[in-house]
Design an enzyme around this catalytic site. Structure first.
Site, mmCIF file in Angstrom:
data_model
loop_
_atom_site.group_PDB
_atom_site.id
_atom_site.type_symbol
_atom_site.label_atom_id
_atom_site.label_comp_id
_atom_site.label_asym_id
_atom_site.label_seq_id
_atom_site.Cartn_x
_atom_site.Cartn_y
_atom_site.Cartn_z
ATOM 1 N N SER A 1 -2.213 0.562 -4.639
ATOM 2 C CA SER A 1 -3.290 1.876 -3.868
ATOM 3 C C SER A 1 -4.114 1.971 -4.264
ATOM 4 O O SER A 1 -4.784 1.951 -5.569
ATOM 5 C CB SER A 1 -2.595 2.249 -3.803
ATOM 6 O OG SER A 1 -2.381 4.243 -3.323
ATOM 7 N N ALA A 2 -5.209 2.723 -3.290
ATOM 8 C CA ALA A 2 -6.320 3.717 -3.763
ATOM 9 C C ALA A 2 -6.456 5.264 -4.382
ATOM 10 O O ALA A 2 -7.294 4.809 -4.667
ATOM 11 C CB ALA A 2 -7.069 3.605 -2.264
ATOM 12 N N ASP B 1 0.248 -1.377 -0.128
ATOM 13 C CA ASP B 1 -0.211 -0.372 -0.007
ATOM 14 C C ASP B 1 1.221 1.400 0.165
ATOM 15 O O ASP B 1 2.197 1.019 -0.042
ATOM 16 C CB ASP B 1 -0.662 -0.016 1.304
ATOM 17 C CG ASP B 1 -2.130 1.377 1.612
ATOM 18 O OD1 ASP B 1 -2.389 2.061 0.655
ATOM 19 O OD2 ASP B 1 -1.757 1.811 2.422
ATOM 20 N N LEU B 2 0.231 2.164 -0.549
ATOM 21 C CA LEU B 2 1.348 3.722 0.074
ATOM 22 C C LEU B 2 1.162 4.341 1.209
ATOM 23 O O LEU B 2 2.294 4.305 1.581
ATOM 24 C CB LEU B 2 0.809 4.715 -1.259
ATOM 25 C CG LEU B 2 1.434 5.525 -1.513
ATOM 26 C CD1 LEU B 2 2.940 5.193 -1.998
ATOM 27 C CD2 LEU B 2 0.474 6.595 -2.740
ATOM 28 N N ASP B 3 -0.380 4.984 0.860
ATOM 29 C CA ASP B 3 -0.487 5.782 1.918
ATOM 30 C C ASP B 3 -0.378 5.154 3.393
ATOM 31 O O ASP B 3 -1.423 4.570 3.371
ATOM 32 C CB ASP B 3 -1.407 6.814 2.085
ATOM 33 C CG ASP B 3 -2.040 7.369 1.017
ATOM 34 O OD1 ASP B 3 -1.164 8.447 0.399
ATOM 35 O OD2 ASP B 3 -2.704 7.673 0.331
ATOM 36 N N LYS C 1 -9.298 5.219 6.369
ATOM 37 C CA LYS C 1 -7.766 4.851 5.479
ATOM 38 C C LYS C 1 -8.090 3.982 4.437
ATOM 39 O O LYS C 1 -8.948 3.299 4.987
ATOM 40 C CB LYS C 1 -6.762 4.235 6.585
ATOM 41 C CG LYS C 1 -5.479 5.270 7.789
ATOM 42 C CD LYS C 1 -5.326 4.892 8.959
ATOM 43 C CE LYS C 1 -4.750 6.280 9.143
ATOM 44 N NZ LYS C 1 -3.693 4.956 10.730
ATOM 45 N N THR D 1 1.810 10.103 4.115
ATOM 46 C CA THR D 1 0.927 11.172 4.106
ATOM 47 C C THR D 1 -0.741 10.954 4.640
ATOM 48 O O THR D 1 -1.317 11.543 4.745
ATOM 49 C CB THR D 1 0.458 10.824 2.494
ATOM 50 O OG1 THR D 1 0.265 9.086 2.407
ATOM 51 C CG2 THR D 1 1.300 11.206 1.994
ATOM 52 N N GLU E 1 -0.627 -3.283 4.650
ATOM 53 C CA GLU E 1 -0.837 -2.358 5.108
ATOM 54 C C GLU E 1 -1.418 -1.628 5.943
ATOM 55 O O GLU E 1 -1.282 -2.307 7.137
ATOM 56 C CB GLU E 1 -2.897 -3.155 4.581
ATOM 57 C CG GLU E 1 -3.246 -2.927 3.626
ATOM 58 C CD GLU E 1 -3.848 -1.799 2.660
ATOM 59 O OE1 GLU E 1 -4.063 -0.701 3.975
ATOM 60 O OE2 GLU E 1 -4.667 -0.593 1.631
ATOM 61 N N ASP E 2 -1.427 -0.578 6.098
ATOM 62 C CA ASP E 2 -2.084 -0.033 7.264
ATOM 63 C C ASP E 2 -3.647 0.422 7.681
ATOM 64 O O ASP E 2 -3.332 1.323 8.413
ATOM 65 C CB ASP E 2 -1.500 1.383 7.456
ATOM 66 C CG ASP E 2 -1.920 2.299 6.251
ATOM 67 O OD1 ASP E 2 -2.257 1.588 5.548
ATOM 68 O OD2 ASP E 2 -2.172 3.236 6.905
ATOM 69 N N LYS F 1 -11.383 -0.633 -2.342
ATOM 70 C CA LYS F 1 -10.574 -1.568 -0.603
ATOM 71 C C LYS F 1 -11.924 -1.260 0.319
ATOM 72 O O LYS F 1 -12.174 -0.233 0.206
ATOM 73 C CB LYS F 1 -9.475 -0.961 0.115
ATOM 74 C CG LYS F 1 -7.828 -1.418 -1.419
ATOM 75 C CD LYS F 1 -7.317 -1.028 -0.475
ATOM 76 C CE LYS F 1 -6.076 -0.702 -1.447
ATOM 77 N NZ LYS F 1 -4.493 0.169 -0.670
HETATM 78 C C1 BG6 Z 1 -5.717 6.170 0.490
HETATM 79 C C2 BG6 Z 1 -5.894 6.743 1.538
HETATM 80 O O1 BG6 Z 1 -4.401 5.132 0.143
HETATM 81 O O2 BG6 Z 1 -5.623 6.479 -0.915
HETATM 82 C C3 BG6 Z 1 -7.060 7.230 1.689
HETATM 83 O O3 BG6 Z 1 -5.313 5.681 2.615
HETATM 84 C C4 BG6 Z 1 -6.685 8.198 1.147
HETATM 85 O O4 BG6 Z 1 -7.352 8.082 2.967
HETATM 86 C C5 BG6 Z 1 -7.183 7.169 -0.807
HETATM 87 O O5 BG6 Z 1 -8.824 8.756 0.851
HETATM 88 C C6 BG6 Z 1 -7.453 8.153 -1.819
HETATM 89 O O6 BG6 Z 1 -6.538 8.778 -2.127
HETATM 90 P P1 BG6 Z 1 -6.518 10.288 -3.206
HETATM 91 O O7 BG6 Z 1 -4.874 10.744 -3.039
HETATM 92 O O8 BG6 Z 1 -7.503 10.151 -4.051
HETATM 93 O O9 BG6 Z 1 -7.500 10.250 -2.661
HETATM 94 MG MG MG Z 2 -2.678 2.948 2.965
#
Ligand code: BG6
Ligand code: MG
Length: 221
Positions: A114-115, A9-11, A45, A17, A169-170, A145
């Site tokens: 990542s989402a 996962d990224l964030d 998240k 972030t 994943e967090d 997700k």
């Molecule tokens: C996920 C984050 O990685 O991405 C969420 O954990 C975030 O908090 C989601 O809403 C969507 O991200 P973005 O950058 O497309 O708004």
């Molecule tokens: Mg995350």
């Protein structure tokens, strides 16, 4: 070829972030005259931008037209992007900067799942893009997700069966997504929130090459 691959996962896993997403969402809630706690934020998240806004509005018991929602989605993202505009390596989570090249060196394949629709921008700012074998983000999926779509596509792209993928994943939603398709799930954070994961590590400093090698090739006792 390594027996297993990793999907990051990224964030909140690669980069710190998650706190900026929270700041930006809280501002939206505050602009609508209610507050949004850090505890409630756990539910966001891993969740897509559109679903996050729906959750926040539900939390504040507010109904908006689609046009108004779109305005808030743009405002949230603009604020978030301004918060990350000067992002550099110092925002990477402990040990990640060393771990990714070490995985490459050890020939352990890894992809991004990542989402976020901002994922590629962030990887570029951190000069990490070329390290990943495949990148799947919020622009590549139709289901957010806890649906496992993002991880299933990533696994397919790197040619590994889901059961041979280790997801880092967090978020609760991300762990649920990985578990749904029998991937090996590693939660980064608290046991209380991520208890459904196969393994929980307090933070990324515990996510070492040794730990991952052992998941790939368990040593017999
Ligand atoms: C996920 C984050 O990685 O991405 C969420 O954990 C975030 O908090 C989601 O809403 C969507 O991200 P973005 O950058 O497309 O708004
Ligand atoms: Mg995350």
């Amino acid at each position: 070829m390594a027996k297993k691959a990793i999907i990051f996962d990224l964030d909140g896993v690669i980069v710190d972030t998650a706190k900026y997403h929270y700041i930006a969402w809280r501002k939206i809630a505050n602009d609508l005259d209610f507050d949004f706690s850090e505890k409630d934020n756990e539910q966001l998240k891993g969740v897509s931008r559109v679903k996050s806004l729906d959750y926040i509005l539900e939390n504040g018991k507010i109904q908006l037209s689609q046009e108004e929602k779109d305005k808030f989605l743009v405002a949230k993202n603009d604020h978030y992007l301004s918060l990350i505009s000067n992002m550099d390596e110092s925002e990477m989570l402990p040990g990640i900067k060393e771990l990714l090249p070490a995985l490459r060196k050890a020939k352990i394949p890894f992809a991004l799942g990542s989402a976020s629709k901002n994922a590629r921008r962030i990887l570029k700012a951190l000069q990490l893009t070329d390290l990943f074998l495949a990148i799947v983000d919020g622009t590549n999926v139709s289901k957010a997700k806890p649906d496992p779509e993002v991880f299933v596509i990533a696994a397919r792209k790197i040619c590994y069966a889901p059961k041979n993928c280790i997801v880092i994943e967090d978020s609760k939603a991300g762990i649920e997504a990985a578990n749904t398709v029998n991937m090996i799930s590693v939660g980064i954070g608290s046991e209380e929130i991520l208890g459904a994961a196969d393994h929980v590590l307090k933070d990324t400093s515990k996510l070492t090459l040794e730990f991952l090698k052992n998941l790939i090739n368990p040593t017999r006792v």
